[in-house]
Design an enzyme around this catalytic site. Structure first.
Site: not given
Length: 174
Positions: A58, A95
């Protein structure tokens, strides 16, 4: 015009408990998109870029029209394996694992002033990886920008620690 009026919140996407801020509704309204790009251009020009780097995918929608508007070059920072030819890569921690961001070798000349762009800044992991990759190839990262900043997450702080000024059009506190 309030840009937030043209950004849709999608609850529980991509997983339960997440509110996804979707720029598709902004892109679908040409008047709003034109205003958004005009406002971004006025901010990004302050960073005096030679090249705008858009983050997959994007970020391309933000960087490409701004590059045309500002008369800058445009390059893509992509996920591993998406660019043809020889690439330079930067691995970064997520993460739960790692990811890789790449740029085509020779896409940006050493010393060029680059602004890195995406649609949204959250934790700043991908944006920081893009900054590190651009620095690895000798670019001077003069700024970063997004349409949306999730101010309750540490993205801006991460860019500050990298000494990269940041601008956005719409900030959300929750």
């Amino acid at each position: 015009m309030n840009i937030k009026d043209h950004i849709r919140g999608v609850p529980d996407f991509p997983k339960p408990g997440i509110l996804f801020y979707d720029i598709s509704t902004l892109l679908a309204h040409p008047d709003a998109w034109q205003v958004a790009m005009g406002r971004m251009a006025r901010e990004i020009i302050k960073f005096q870029p030679d090249v705008l780097a858009g983050i997959d995918s994007r970020g391309f929608l933000v960087a490409a029209p701004l590059a045309l508007k500002l008369g800058c070059g445009f390059v893509m920072l992509r996920k591993k394996g998406k660019l043809p030819g020889e690439t330079i890569r930067h691995d970064y921690a997520l993460e739960y694992g790692t990811d890789t961001i790449e740029i085509q070798k020779g896409a940006i000349e050493e010393g060029k002033r680059v602004v890195i762009l995406d649609d949204l800044l959250a934790t700043g992991g991908t944006m920081a990886a893009g900054v590190e990759l651009l620095r690895k190839i000798g670019a001077h990262v003069t700024g970063a920008g997004t349409i949306i900043d999730l101010a309750f997450l540490p993205g801006k702080q991460r860019l500050k620690e990298l000494d990269v000024p940041f601008t956005c059009l719409a900030s959300y506190d929750e």
